[in-house]
Design an enzyme around this catalytic site. Structure first.
Site, PDB file in Angstrom:
ATOM      1  N   THR A   1       4.922  10.223  11.369  1.00  0.00           N
ATOM      2  CA  THR A   1       3.927  11.283  11.154  1.00  0.00           C
ATOM      3  C   THR A   1       3.522  11.914  12.491  1.00  0.00           C
ATOM      4  OG1 THR A   1       2.198   9.614  11.262  1.00  0.00           O
ATOM      5  CG2 THR A   1       2.955  10.220   9.078  1.00  0.00           C
TER       6      THR A   1
ATOM      7  N   ALA B   1      -4.894   6.367  18.545  1.00  0.00           N
ATOM      8  CA  ALA B   1      -4.533   7.128  17.352  1.00  0.00           C
ATOM      9  C   ALA B   1      -3.502   8.178  17.699  1.00  0.00           C
ATOM     10  CB  ALA B   1      -5.783   7.795  16.773  1.00  0.00           C
ATOM     11  N   LYS B   2      -2.692   8.506  16.688  1.00  0.00           N
ATOM     12  CA  LYS B   2      -1.614   9.464  16.918  1.00  0.00           C
ATOM     13  C   LYS B   2      -2.142  10.832  17.338  1.00  0.00           C
ATOM     14  CE  LYS B   2       2.019   7.566  14.055  1.00  0.00           C
ATOM     15  NZ  LYS B   2       2.490   7.389  12.722  1.00  0.00           N
ATOM     16  N   ARG B   3      -3.371  11.156  16.888  1.00  0.00           N
ATOM     17  CA  ARG B   3      -3.851  12.507  17.182  1.00  0.00           C
ATOM     18  C   ARG B   3      -4.138  12.722  18.675  1.00  0.00           C
ATOM     19  NH1 ARG B   3      -7.131   9.845  13.820  1.00  0.00           N
ATOM     20  NH2 ARG B   3      -9.100   9.143  14.707  1.00  0.00           N
TER      21      ARG B   3
ATOM     22  N   SER C   1       5.808   4.979  10.557  1.00  0.00           N
ATOM     23  CA  SER C   1       5.844   6.205   9.754  1.00  0.00           C
ATOM     24  C   SER C   1       5.962   7.375  10.735  1.00  0.00           C
ATOM     25  CB  SER C   1       4.552   6.353   8.949  1.00  0.00           C
ATOM     26  OG  SER C   1       4.437   5.261   8.065  1.00  0.00           O
TER      27      SER C   1
END
Ligand code: GLU
Length: 298
Positions: free
Chosen positions: A29, A269-271, A27
């Site tokens: 994001t 995590a993407k963050r 995804s």
């Protein structure tokens, strides 16, 4: 006399094992990190080792969180890693019609019902009921809208009240039976346990579909035989096999793999921007070094 060629009335049928087809379905994001690189490599290698096909699919139905620049970055990152994939790439946001059609089919079969609840409504109901059963995706929906009379449903929809469509799991199980199973190459044979997810949202209020519906429809349409993905999606599979059955789609084989973690054992995590593939590449890391470093703690 010359010998006549032997004629057979019927062509000889040989059973060919189906060609392996895998996919990587990120995804967009945010930017990909090492965890994605590991997952993509796993799915790609799985196909390569079996002379199969590897597809890339962009899961961007959640237009509030996805953007096209991230999709471009995904192509760049995966090419840098040395992966190749079939074109054209399926971009989910270009196929809402397919998901709407599938939702309609489920709805016509009586397997979906409109749910007008807000998050707050659900929390309040759960609180009032005391201890709520918790499923793999948080609290299990307590069924507030499950048995609304048809005329009330129609009136609220006609009045433009926002609503999701939820799976009526009880009804679904009456249709598909309670003996569904699926296979995971690590965990072995699984009895489907969709009650862990309850009456899941199949069509979200905001986007008109859901991850669960879109992934099942696409895996079916694209003829995916083997789903290689992170173990974080293991529980969702219990619901996916029910949807597959309701939609007349085959259930693929599953290969859920462990997730990469950082040195403290936390899931990537993407963050955490510092660990994106782009950032790593910009530090001078080579794709080979990165692949080498993609070893999960089992
Ligand atoms: N799009 C999902 C994700 O990025 C993966 C879907 C899947 O592999 O089933 O987490």
């Amino acid at each position: 006399m010359t010998a006549q060629p032997v004629m057979t009335a019927q062509p000889v049928m040989t059973v060919q094992p189906a060609m392996t087809v895998t996919r990587f379905a990120p995804s967009p994001t945010g930017h990909l990190h090492r965890g994605h690189a590991y997952a993509a490599l796993k799915a790609w290698q799985f196909a390569r080792e079996r002379d199969g096909r590897f597809l890339l699919r962009i899961e961007d139905i959640d237009f509030n969180r996805c953007d096209a620049a991230n999709t471009e970055q995904i192509f760049e990152d995966l090419a840098w890693l040395g992966l190749d994939w079939e074109k054209p790439v399926r971009i989910q946001s270009e196929h809402f019609k397919d998901y709407h059609r599938a939702a309609e089919r489920l709805r016509d079969g009586g397997f979906l019902y409109p749910c007008f609840c807000t998050r707050k409504d659900i929390e309040r109901e759960i609180e009032a009921a005391g201890q709520a059963p918790h499923g793999s995706e948080g609290a299990i929906y307590p069924g507030i809208c499950r048995h609304l009379p048809n005329d009330e449903q129609d009136a609220r929809i006609a009045a433009g009240e926002a609503h999701a469509l939820r799976l009526n799991l009880e009804k679904a199980l009456e249709e598909v039976g309670r003996n569904l199973s699926w296979h995971d190459s690590t965990a072995g044979e699984q009895s489907a346990a969709p009650e862990r997810l309850g009456d899941a949202v199949i069509v979200r209020k905001d986007i008109g579909t859901s991850y669960h519906l879109a992934v099942v429809v696409d895996d079916g349409l694209q003829g995916i035989t083997d789903i290689v993905r992170g173990v974080d999606l293991f529980e969702s599979t219990h619901l996916h096999v029910v949807l597959q059955r309701l939609l007349g789609l085959p259930t693929p084989r599953y290969h859920h793999h462990p997730l990469l973690t950082d040195s403290e054992g936390n899931r990537l995590a993407k963050r955490n921007q510092s660990i994106t593939l782009k950032a790593l590449r910009e530090t001078g890391l080579t794709a080979e070094e990165l692949v080498e470093a993609c070893v999960p703690r089992e």
